[in-house]
Write a protein that holds these residues in place. Structure first.
Motif, mmCIF file in Angstrom:
data_model
loop_
_atom_site.group_PDB
_atom_site.id
_atom_site.type_symbol
_atom_site.label_atom_id
_atom_site.label_comp_id
_atom_site.label_asym_id
_atom_site.label_seq_id
_atom_site.Cartn_x
_atom_site.Cartn_y
_atom_site.Cartn_z
ATOM 1 N N GLN A 59 0.831 -1.207 0.000
ATOM 2 C CA GLN A 59 0.000 0.000 0.000
ATOM 3 C C GLN A 59 0.867 1.259 0.000
ATOM 4 O O GLN A 59 0.491 2.262 -0.610
ATOM 5 N N ALA A 62 1.930 1.660 -3.570
ATOM 6 C CA ALA A 62 0.810 2.080 -4.414
ATOM 7 C C ALA A 62 0.448 3.540 -4.141
ATOM 8 O O ALA A 62 0.165 4.305 -5.068
ATOM 9 N N ALA A 63 0.478 3.938 -2.873
ATOM 10 C CA ALA A 63 0.144 5.331 -2.533
ATOM 11 C C ALA A 63 1.166 6.282 -3.142
ATOM 12 O O ALA A 63 0.818 7.353 -3.643
ATOM 13 N N HIS A 66 0.589 6.457 -6.897
ATOM 14 C CA HIS A 66 -0.598 7.224 -7.254
ATOM 15 C C HIS A 66 -0.600 8.610 -6.637
ATOM 16 O O HIS A 66 -1.583 9.326 -6.749
ATOM 17 N N VAL A 69 -1.658 11.454 -8.591
ATOM 18 C CA VAL A 69 -3.077 11.518 -8.922
ATOM 19 C C VAL A 69 -3.818 12.392 -7.922
ATOM 20 O O VAL A 69 -4.827 13.012 -8.240
ATOM 21 N N ALA A 70 -3.271 12.455 -6.695
ATOM 22 C CA ALA A 70 -3.962 13.193 -5.639
ATOM 23 C C ALA A 70 -4.248 14.618 -6.054
ATOM 24 O O ALA A 70 -5.303 15.175 -5.739
ATOM 25 N N VAL A 73 -7.489 15.004 -8.120
ATOM 26 C CA VAL A 73 -8.802 14.728 -7.543
ATOM 27 C C VAL A 73 -9.219 15.940 -6.729
ATOM 28 O O VAL A 73 -8.520 16.351 -5.811
ATOM 29 N N VAL A 77 -14.357 16.646 -3.787
ATOM 30 C CA VAL A 77 -14.804 15.279 -4.050
ATOM 31 C C VAL A 77 -14.354 14.365 -2.924
ATOM 32 O O VAL A 77 -15.118 13.564 -2.394
ATOM 33 N N LEU A 78 -13.066 14.518 -2.544
ATOM 34 C CA LEU A 78 -12.556 13.719 -1.425
ATOM 35 C C LEU A 78 -13.291 14.053 -0.141
ATOM 36 O O LEU A 78 -13.634 13.174 0.640
ATOM 37 N N LEU A 81 -16.478 12.244 -0.003
ATOM 38 C CA LEU A 81 -16.316 10.828 0.327
ATOM 39 C C LEU A 81 -16.117 10.642 1.820
ATOM 40 O O LEU A 81 -16.688 9.762 2.443
ATOM 41 N N PRO B 50 -0.362 11.066 0.061
ATOM 42 C CA PRO B 50 -1.528 11.743 0.620
ATOM 43 C C PRO B 50 -2.006 11.028 1.875
ATOM 44 O O PRO B 50 -1.970 9.801 1.942
ATOM 45 N N LEU B 87 -3.484 7.498 2.152
ATOM 46 C CA LEU B 87 -4.521 7.202 1.159
ATOM 47 C C LEU B 87 -3.887 6.714 -0.134
ATOM 48 O O LEU B 87 -2.834 7.201 -0.549
ATOM 49 N N ASN B 88 -4.552 5.762 -0.734
ATOM 50 C CA ASN B 88 -4.185 5.331 -2.086
ATOM 51 C C ASN B 88 -5.246 5.917 -3.008
ATOM 52 O O ASN B 88 -6.369 5.421 -3.070
ATOM 53 N N ILE B 89 -4.883 7.004 -3.694
ATOM 54 C CA ILE B 89 -5.867 7.751 -4.476
ATOM 55 C C ILE B 89 -5.796 7.343 -5.944
ATOM 56 O O ILE B 89 -4.744 7.432 -6.576
ATOM 57 N N GLN B 90 -6.907 6.876 -6.416
ATOM 58 C CA GLN B 90 -7.027 6.500 -7.828
ATOM 59 C C GLN B 90 -7.739 7.629 -8.567
ATOM 60 O O GLN B 90 -8.360 8.499 -7.955
ATOM 61 N N ALA B 91 -7.660 7.571 -9.880
ATOM 62 C CA ALA B 91 -8.352 8.586 -10.674
ATOM 63 C C ALA B 91 -9.861 8.540 -10.427
ATOM 64 O O ALA B 91 -10.530 9.570 -10.440
ATOM 65 N N PRO B 93 -12.562 8.404 -7.853
ATOM 66 C CA PRO B 93 -12.649 8.626 -6.402
ATOM 67 C C PRO B 93 -13.293 7.457 -5.655
ATOM 68 O O PRO B 93 -13.004 7.252 -4.473
ATOM 69 N N LEU B 94 -14.123 6.691 -6.330
ATOM 70 C CA LEU B 94 -14.773 5.574 -5.645
ATOM 71 C C LEU B 94 -13.790 4.450 -5.329
ATOM 72 O O LEU B 94 -14.107 3.538 -4.576
ATOM 73 N N VAL B 96 -10.781 5.067 -4.019
ATOM 74 C CA VAL B 96 -9.839 5.553 -3.013
ATOM 75 C C VAL B 96 -9.883 4.641 -1.788
ATOM 76 O O VAL B 96 -10.959 4.280 -1.313
#
Lengths: 95, 149
Positions: A59, A62-63, A66, A69-70, A73, A77-78, A81, B50, B87-91, B93-94, B96
């Motif tokens: 993880q 992966a974080a 990505h 990408v943060a 977004v 939106v975050l 969520l 993040p 956080l593992n943020i993907q393009a 948002p669902l 994440v």
């Protein structure tokens, strides 16, 4: 990798560099495909299941992968969520 | 000290889990990022993670800090400690996810920081933020995995 054979009640001893303290790993029993292991270690030594370490490691990678990408977004939106994940009485105050 | 104030550099003496060379991070808490924070690596160019308060992801989050971890943080009181979930943020948002199994905790007074594994908690390393919580938790069925003697 060092490979050793041990029987129940037999163990291995590791020495912590610097302090000379010992970590003793003992095979307590074997039941089918499960091995019960006892560990005696200094309090400063953390013992973790390998699969949990690997899950967190993966993880982290992966974080980081990505992370870029943060920025793409939208914060609202975050925020939406996160608000949806927390009930109206709000988050806890922490440990 | 308020949550917005943090040491200029967080020092992970053992690095992040699986990434022992990632030992120093600055914490970017720009208002434009809120509620996100960014852990920006000082050791690995281009690496930024993040993160967010885990209680914004799971309101009843209840981490227990082990004795070895607390000692590594300078035996801090709980009031000096701050927790972050990476956080593992993907393009999308669902998709994440938040790492609730391996949060970051740091001492706000000293900057000493550590990524811990909450072995007996049942929390997931990839807790879905965008879907109903608690459905992706990994069941942990063992008696004592991070035992110290």
């Amino acid at each position: 990798m060092l490979v050793l054979t041990r029987r129940p009640e037999e163990g291995l001893v590791f020495t912590v560099p610097g302090s000379g303290e010992r970590i003793v790993v003992t095979v307590l029993g074997v039941d089918g495909d499960k091995v019960k292991i006892g560990i005696a270690a200094p309090r400063a030594v953390t013992v973790l299941r390998q699969e949990l370490v690997e899950a967190v490691h993966n993880q982290n990678l992966a974080a980081a992968r990505h992370g870029a990408v943060a920025g793409n977004v939208a914060p609202d939106v975050l925020r939406g969520l996160l608000v949806a994940a927390v009930p109206p009485d709000g988050p806890g105050s922490g440990a | 000290m308020t949550e917005r104030e943090a040491p200029p550099v967080l020092a992970f003496s053992e690095g992040l889990i699986g990434c022992p060379d990632w030992q120093h991070f600055s914490l970017d808490r720009s208002p434009a990022l809120a509620p996100l924070s960014l852990l920006v690596s000082a050791d690995q160019p281009g690496v930024s993670l993040p993160a967010v308060s885990p209680w914004l992801v799971k309101h009843d989050y209840s981490p227990q800090l082990g004795e070895a971890d607390r000692a590594a943080l300078g035996s801090a009181d709980d009031g000096d400690l701050e927790w972050l979930a990476i956080l593992n943020i993907q393009a999308d948002p669902l998709l994440v996810t938040a790492n609730l199994l391996g949060p970051v905790v740091f001492n706000r007074r000293t900057g000493a920081a550590r990524q811990v594994i909450l072995s007996q908690s049942g929390y997931s390393a990839a807790h879905s933020v965008g879907a109903a919580p608690a459905q992706d938790e990994t069941e942990v069925t063992y008696a004592r995995a991070d035992a110290t003697a």
